[in-house]
Scaffold this active site. Structure first.
Site, mmCIF file in Angstrom:
data_model
loop_
_atom_site.group_PDB
_atom_site.id
_atom_site.type_symbol
_atom_site.label_atom_id
_atom_site.label_comp_id
_atom_site.label_asym_id
_atom_site.label_seq_id
_atom_site.Cartn_x
_atom_site.Cartn_y
_atom_site.Cartn_z
ATOM 1 N N LEU A 156 3.563 1.663 -4.584
ATOM 2 C CA LEU A 156 3.916 0.978 -5.337
ATOM 3 C C LEU A 156 3.166 -0.826 -5.492
ATOM 4 C CD1 LEU A 156 6.040 -1.516 -4.539
ATOM 5 C CD2 LEU A 156 7.775 0.106 -4.841
ATOM 6 N N CYS A 263 -1.377 -6.867 0.446
ATOM 7 C CA CYS A 263 -1.763 -5.412 0.621
ATOM 8 C C CYS A 263 -3.530 -5.326 0.981
ATOM 9 C CB CYS A 263 -1.459 -4.947 -0.225
ATOM 10 S SG CYS A 263 0.335 -4.704 -0.570
ATOM 11 N N LYS A 266 -4.901 -7.656 3.966
ATOM 12 C CA LYS A 266 -4.947 -7.203 5.484
ATOM 13 C C LYS A 266 -4.801 -6.136 5.816
ATOM 14 C CE LYS A 266 -0.540 -4.808 4.957
ATOM 15 N NZ LYS A 266 1.353 -4.799 4.964
HETATM 16 C C1 UGA Z 1 -1.463 -2.608 -4.202
HETATM 17 C C2 UGA Z 1 -2.016 -1.403 -4.617
HETATM 18 O O1 UGA Z 1 -2.231 -1.223 -5.398
HETATM 19 C C3 UGA Z 1 -0.089 -0.165 -4.689
HETATM 20 O O2 UGA Z 1 -0.773 1.016 -4.611
HETATM 21 C C4 UGA Z 1 0.557 -0.753 -2.870
HETATM 22 O O3 UGA Z 1 1.436 0.114 -2.953
HETATM 23 C C5 UGA Z 1 0.021 -1.700 -2.405
HETATM 24 O O4 UGA Z 1 -0.738 -2.311 -2.323
HETATM 25 C C6 UGA Z 1 0.778 -2.333 -1.310
HETATM 26 O O5 UGA Z 1 0.134 -1.919 -0.121
HETATM 27 O O6 UGA Z 1 1.960 -2.583 -0.959
HETATM 28 P P1 UGA Z 1 -0.386 -4.825 -5.418
HETATM 29 O O7 UGA Z 1 -0.866 -5.537 -4.226
HETATM 30 O O8 UGA Z 1 0.533 -5.125 -5.654
HETATM 31 O O9 UGA Z 1 -0.748 -3.528 -5.263
HETATM 32 O O10 UGA Z 1 -1.295 -4.989 -6.123
HETATM 33 P P2 UGA Z 1 -2.698 -4.483 -7.043
HETATM 34 O O11 UGA Z 1 -2.066 -4.177 -8.992
HETATM 35 O O12 UGA Z 1 -3.558 -3.223 -6.643
HETATM 36 O O13 UGA Z 1 -3.661 -5.712 -7.091
HETATM 37 C C7 UGA Z 1 -4.600 -6.173 -6.102
HETATM 38 C C8 UGA Z 1 -5.200 -7.119 -6.860
HETATM 39 O O14 UGA Z 1 -6.189 -6.495 -7.176
HETATM 40 C C9 UGA Z 1 -4.862 -8.550 -7.503
HETATM 41 O O15 UGA Z 1 -5.585 -9.769 -6.588
HETATM 42 C C10 UGA Z 1 -5.480 -7.773 -8.736
HETATM 43 O O16 UGA Z 1 -5.427 -9.029 -9.970
HETATM 44 C C11 UGA Z 1 -6.495 -7.385 -8.165
HETATM 45 N N1 UGA Z 1 -7.641 -6.336 -9.233
HETATM 46 C C12 UGA Z 1 -6.738 -5.426 -9.499
HETATM 47 C C13 UGA Z 1 -8.648 -6.394 -9.404
HETATM 48 O O17 UGA Z 1 -9.208 -7.591 -9.192
HETATM 49 N N2 UGA Z 1 -8.756 -6.035 -10.328
HETATM 50 C C14 UGA Z 1 -8.790 -4.410 -10.619
HETATM 51 O O18 UGA Z 1 -9.390 -3.441 -11.053
HETATM 52 C C15 UGA Z 1 -7.607 -4.183 -10.177
#
Ligand code: UGA
Length: 443
Positions: A156, A263, A266
């Site tokens: 999630l 996440c 890390k």
């Molecule tokens: C992430 C994973 O997407 C989840 O599947 C996982 O369960 C979670 O880590 C975890 O290990 O608990 P999260 O960190 O909540 O989820 O957020 P994301 O939506 O994945 O975004 C992470 C970062 O990547 C954000 O800073 C977002 O802005 C950036 N991002 C995301 C981009 O720069 N480009 C993208 O195309 C997508």
């Protein structure tokens, strides 16, 4: 209606009330189980008992209130009361990174030691926290074969945690005991998703490598964007075309200032640490992280190139402080990293965020009450992808921005509207395509 969870056969204990713990508690309650949430933080438990959520997520407080009212969710800071009569004990405590890049498992260890002193009946311990490969088999040994320990990771995302819990692409379960894995698979059967069972180590690797792959996709997108910036390309068009191949897919190819949050960095670091420990090359993971470390620096490069002077003495407005839109979480936020870097180089910064409002913050910037107030600056920087920034009328805020320059570090704004408001727009990987002067020349 009030139900005594300890008398119900589907009682679950959830240990840890962070994002994963609360979303899991609500998710399991949604399909008919009785969940007791436990946390070592008594203040948080008291807040949760009153229906107050510790973090911002749309719809979360309403779901919690509904299940507190129905009696399907309750909270306690008494561990033995939480686990008494539970069929499953889910561990969802934090596993932050250490200096060396390995995971800090002290919270998980503490929970396991406490559980090992209690009579758990035939409860199955299910680890949900992200842990390095090999962890759950070691944890299982602590129960001398009396309790089954399995691993079932969460996929999630913050901001959409409950709906992600209820709609996973797949369920992954790892462990030594087929019957324990089957019991947990039965519990998750209402999700009606493919269930993959494997060893605990393979399940642990699956979680970390899923995050590492997503992080790698983002770094790839940023690599493409940086190239586009040097050659009149438009990264959004290129990546839309690249991702249109179903073998590649469009998700997580959105370029910007990089991935933040608790996440991705890390987990990539943890996989690098593991690879190094085992003497395995991890160049791809190193490059993923290296590119992400440098990416926030794009903002000051663009700023200085566009305004033709160093950032020292500039007054800058920032929209967005959290690590992504939809959350109030600023942990490992790259927006904050950009602000710290600019402040260290002598810029004065006023930041605005729709969710982050902490009056006791220690950020090197002043917090504005509105997007308009933050726009009163030499240049405006957009550093978090809050969708509501798109609907701000740039004609209303534009006259506040003295240089007329808007740098969109998340490619969230509609560049054409910014240009139509008489401003200069720079996205990441969209250096020229929306430039007012050039559009005018071309016209
Ligand atoms: C992430 C994973 O997407 C989840 O599947 C996982 O369960 C979670 O880590 C975890 O290990 O608990 P999260 O960190 O909540 O989820 O957020 P994301 O939506 O994945 O975004 C992470 C970062 O990547 C954000 O800073 C977002 O802005 C950036 N991002 C995301 C981009 O720069 N480009 C993208 O195309 C997508």
């Amino acid at each position: 209606m009030h139900v005594d969870p300890s008398r119900h056969s589907n009682k679950l204990a959830v240990i840890g009330t962070g994002y994963v713990g609360i979303a899991s508690a609500i998710g399991f309650a949604e399909f008919g189980n009785y969940v007791v949430g436990y946390d070592i933080l008594s203040d948080r438990i008291r807040q949760l008992q009153r229906g107050l959520t510790p973090y911002h997520e749309a719809g979360l407080a309403e779901s919690l209130a509904q299940h507190l009212h129905s009696g399907r969710i309750s909270f306690t800071d008494d561990l033995s009361a939480a686990v008494e009569g539970a069929a499953f004990i889910l561990i969802a405590v934090g596993t932050p990174t250490t200096e060396s890049g390995s995971a800090d498992l002290s919270a998980v260890e503490h929970v396991i030691s406490s559980l090992a002193k209690l009579d758990l009946g035939n409860a199955i311990v299910v680890v949900r926290s992200t842990v390095p490969p090999g962890t759950c088999d070691l944890l299982a040994d602590r129960f001398d074969g009396n309790v089954e320990v399995i691993y079932s990771p969460e996929f999630l995302r913050e901001g959409s945690a409950v709906s992600d819990f209820l709609n996973p692409d797949r369920v992954v379960i790892g462990g030594r005991s087929d019957s324990a894995m089957q019991r947990f698979a039965d519990l998750l059967a209402p999700l009606m998703r493919p269930t993959l069972t494997m060893s605990a180590t393979n399940a642990e690797l699956s979680k970390c490598m899923s995050n590492a792959f997503l992080a790698m996709k983002i770094s790839f997108a940023n690599q493409v964007a940086n190239l586009c910036d040097e050659m009149d390309g438009d990264a959004l068009q290129v990546l839309n075309a690249v991702g249109g191949d179903r073998r590649i897919g469009r998700q997580f190819l959105h370029p910007g200032i990089g991935f933040g949050g608790p996440c991705f960095e890390k987990d990539v670091k943890s996989m690098i640490h593991l690879s190094r420990t085992l003497g395995v090359d991890c160049d791809l993971l190193d490059a993923t992280l290296g590119l992400n470390d440098r990416q926030p620096g794009r903002i000051s490069l663009i700023l200085e190139a566009e305004l033709g002077r160093p950032v020292r003495g500039m007054s800058l407005g920032v929209w967005g402080l959290t690590f992504k839109g939809g959350t109030d979480d600023v942990r490992d936020s790259l927006a904050i990293r950009v602000i710290e870097d600019l402040a260290a180089h002598g810029a004065e910064i006023v930041g605005y965020d729709p969710a982050f409002k902490d009056p006791d913050h220690t950020l090197p910037c002043r917090l504005a009450h509105s997007a308009l107030e933050a726009a009163d600056s030499d240049a405006l920087l957009v550093l978090t992808d809050w969708p509501q920034f798109r609907s701000i009328d740039m004609r209303t805020v534009g006259h506040k921005i003295r240089s007329g320059l808007v740098i969109d570090g998340r490619n969230v704004l509609d560049g054409d509207s910014v240009v139509a408001a008489g401003l200069r727009y720079r996205g990441i990987g969209r250096r020229r395509s929306s430039d007012a002067a050039e559009l005018a020349e071309a016209g």
